[in-house]
Design an enzyme around this catalytic site. Sequence first.
Site, PDB file in Angstrom:
ATOM      1  N   HIS A 180       0.861  -1.186   0.000  1.00 24.24           N
ATOM      2  CA  HIS A 180       0.000   0.000   0.000  1.00 24.24           C
ATOM      3  C   HIS A 180       0.905   1.247   0.000  1.00 24.24           C
ATOM      4  O   HIS A 180       2.032   1.195   0.506  1.00 24.24           O
ATOM      5  CB  HIS A 180      -0.879  -0.071   1.273  1.00 24.24           C
ATOM      6  CG  HIS A 180      -1.729   1.124   1.502  1.00 24.24           C
ATOM      7  ND1 HIS A 180      -1.282   2.227   2.184  1.00 24.24           N
ATOM      8  CD2 HIS A 180      -3.006   1.383   1.135  1.00 24.24           C
ATOM      9  CE1 HIS A 180      -2.253   3.131   2.217  1.00 24.24           C
ATOM     10  NE2 HIS A 180      -3.305   2.643   1.589  1.00 24.24           N
ATOM     11  N   PRO A 181       0.437   2.372  -0.537  1.00 27.69           N
ATOM     12  CA  PRO A 181       1.320   3.552  -0.644  1.00 27.69           C
ATOM     13  C   PRO A 181       1.895   4.096   0.669  1.00 27.69           C
ATOM     14  O   PRO A 181       2.857   4.868   0.637  1.00 27.69           O
ATOM     15  CB  PRO A 181       0.421   4.604  -1.311  1.00 27.69           C
ATOM     16  CG  PRO A 181      -0.623   3.817  -2.005  1.00 27.69           C
ATOM     17  CD  PRO A 181      -0.846   2.567  -1.216  1.00 27.69           C
ATOM     18  N   ARG A 182       1.336   3.743   1.822  1.00 27.72           N
ATOM     19  CA  ARG A 182       1.942   4.195   3.077  1.00 27.72           C
ATOM     20  C   ARG A 182       3.125   3.313   3.488  1.00 27.72           C
ATOM     21  O   ARG A 182       3.768   3.567   4.499  1.00 27.72           O
ATOM     22  CB  ARG A 182       0.889   4.222   4.194  1.00 27.72           C
ATOM     23  CG  ARG A 182      -0.003   5.443   4.201  1.00 27.72           C
ATOM     24  CD  ARG A 182       0.747   6.754   4.474  1.00 27.72           C
ATOM     25  NE  ARG A 182       1.432   6.764   5.756  1.00 27.72           N
ATOM     26  CZ  ARG A 182       0.879   7.007   6.923  1.00 27.72           C
ATOM     27  NH1 ARG A 182      -0.396   7.289   6.985  1.00 27.72           N
ATOM     28  NH2 ARG A 182       1.584   6.985   8.035  1.00 27.72           N
ATOM     29  N   LYS A 183       3.414   2.268   2.708  1.00 24.12           N
ATOM     30  CA  LYS A 183       4.540   1.396   3.040  1.00 24.12           C
ATOM     31  C   LYS A 183       5.766   1.843   2.233  1.00 24.12           C
ATOM     32  O   LYS A 183       5.654   2.645   1.307  1.00 24.12           O
ATOM     33  CB  LYS A 183       4.181  -0.058   2.729  1.00 24.12           C
ATOM     34  CG  LYS A 183       2.797  -0.471   3.242  1.00 24.12           C
ATOM     35  CD  LYS A 183       2.627  -0.211   4.733  1.00 24.12           C
ATOM     36  CE  LYS A 183       1.336  -0.764   5.318  1.00 24.12           C
ATOM     37  NZ  LYS A 183       0.110  -0.014   4.970  1.00 24.12           N
ATOM     38  N   LEU A 184       6.946   1.301   2.554  1.00 22.63           N
ATOM     39  CA  LEU A 184       8.142   1.787   1.854  1.00 22.63           C
ATOM     40  C   LEU A 184       8.120   1.406   0.377  1.00 22.63           C
ATOM     41  O   LEU A 184       8.478   2.201  -0.484  1.00 22.63           O
ATOM     42  CB  LEU A 184       9.421   1.256   2.519  1.00 22.63           C
ATOM     43  CG  LEU A 184       9.961   2.143   3.660  1.00 22.63           C
ATOM     44  CD1 LEU A 184       9.073   2.071   4.883  1.00 22.63           C
ATOM     45  CD2 LEU A 184      11.377   1.760   4.008  1.00 22.63           C
TER      46      LEU A 184
END
Length: 382
Positions: A180-184
């Site tokens: 997901h975009p909040r992950k690195l």
Amino acid sequence: MTPRIPIARPEMGEPEWRAIREVIESGWVTQGPRVEAFETAVAEYCGAEHAVAVSSCTTALHLSLIVAGIGPGDEVIVPSMSFIATANAVVHAGAEPVFAEVEPDTFNLDLADVRARITPRTKAIVLVHQLGLPADIAGFAALAEEHALTIVEDAACAIGSSYRSRRIGSHGELVCFSFHPRKLVTTGDGGMVLTSSKEHADRLRLLRQHGMSVNDRVRSSSTAVIRESYLEVAYNYRLTDIQAAMGIEQLRRLPAMVQRRQELAAMYDERLAGHAVVKTPVVSDTVSWNVQTYSVRLPGWSAEERDAVMQHMLDAGVASRAGVMTAHREPAYADFDVKLPLSEQASDSSLVMPLYTGMDESDVDECVAALLSAVEHVCSGR
Ligand SMILES: Cc1ncc(COP(=O)(O)O)c(C=O)c1O
């Protein structure tokens, strides 16, 4: 007005564009050669034997529980203080989540509390590496062995972190990542299961693609007609080649991203060290943390006071987010009558600071100034 300093900003650009364009030009966009290449790259990076890409970490957790043989009548111990998908995956598998406390300073599962919640129906523990910070893998492995339990690692946020000098993904029987975009590493949405077991990997591949006996690629490249069969009732949890192509490029960026995030975390730590109210993350020297999220604690503060700090920061142009949620206080789990005072306090009194690789030292200074001014403002009204 949007804040001058946002909470996060994914790092992506030309290489991702190029890789996606190549996939589109190739004419093969669903799960195919790029997914295989992405799986190989992640397995190599993490030091895992097998990797199976899926559509999200939620679906990775769901399938992991299924291959571990978890189903109706089983209990699975999970932290309530986690993104709600951790508990939901247990429900998706037909089992019952049993909420346990976390350690107030690391937000990771509390070993003694988990031990106290084991019953004859307990079959597994979902061990979350919260905010990317590795949990006590060895301690939980010993507990699991003692009680014949499976551990599924919810490593949604933990790609690039290490525990005892080995990367997350290399320790466990079933380890689940999120993209997901909040992950690195992001593929827009996406996930992966890393596993030490070929048997698990084979079944995961079957389950993610309708239980189909042959995969699309083998069928398409065969010179003989192949008729597939469907071996069990399964799912469409595939990742696409478009996403995987992006993931491969993201993975190349990962070492530099981890290093930069660690530098930024060190700047926050240094500026907030010894503060009477604001407490910084506690990181043991057995781990290396990818700093997926930098969360500060205001021990003893209420959610309302913490929210007032966040509002004051936002007014100063700096975004923040409330600490990790607790699932047991959400309407979805209203039937669960459980009190978890440590998790509730930890969730209510923590807040997430901006952190992304494009930040510089002056941005950190601005965030710290906004935080400290907000804390002082709320303290003066207490
Ligand atoms: C601890 C944890 N588990 C699971 C998930 C779900 O991941 P996904 O959005 O890839 O399904 C998240 C997402 O934030 C998470 O933080």
